[in-house]
Scaffold this active site. Sequence first.
Site: not given
Ligand code: THU
Length: 136
Positions: A55, A90, A93
């Site tokens: 994101e 998360c 983000c």
């Molecule tokens: N991740 C994302 O790209 N977006 C999110 O909102 C949740 C987590 C990624 C970060 C990391 O590379 C992997 O997912 C595991 O946490």
Amino acid sequence: MTDLELMRLAEDARAYSYTPYSGFAVGAALLTKSGKVYTGCNIENASYTPTVCAERTAVFKAVSEGEKEFAAIAIIGGPAGEKGRFCAPCGVCRQVLREFCELDFRILLGSVDKVQAYTLGELLPTSFGPLDLKGE
Ligand code: THU
């Protein structure tokens, strides 16, 4: 651009994820109010902390090209090599989206078969944003 089309673009972006540590691939497709789409994927790092989510990759790509007005983002994630599924953004983000987006900004989660729509206000209630610094 339909919600499903935006979700498909997010799924396409997952193919570029760099996830040697988690093996969890996420894709995002950010729709501007003018109708442009900026995609992003998560990019991990051997030092872990510099890892960036899909994101934020999409938001930073857009803002770095002068776009700051956004309508929606589609997000899809899951084990690399498997079909993407429901993946909530998360907290970091959500806060980055809060910087540029109104509370009715749409967040599309789910899969390319089934999209579930939320608003930023629903996913980040009672939030702190740019206007709070101005006392508004
Ligand atoms: N991740 C994302 O790209 N977006 C999110 O909102 C949740 C987590 C990624 C970060 C990391 O590379 C992997 O997912 C595991 O946490």
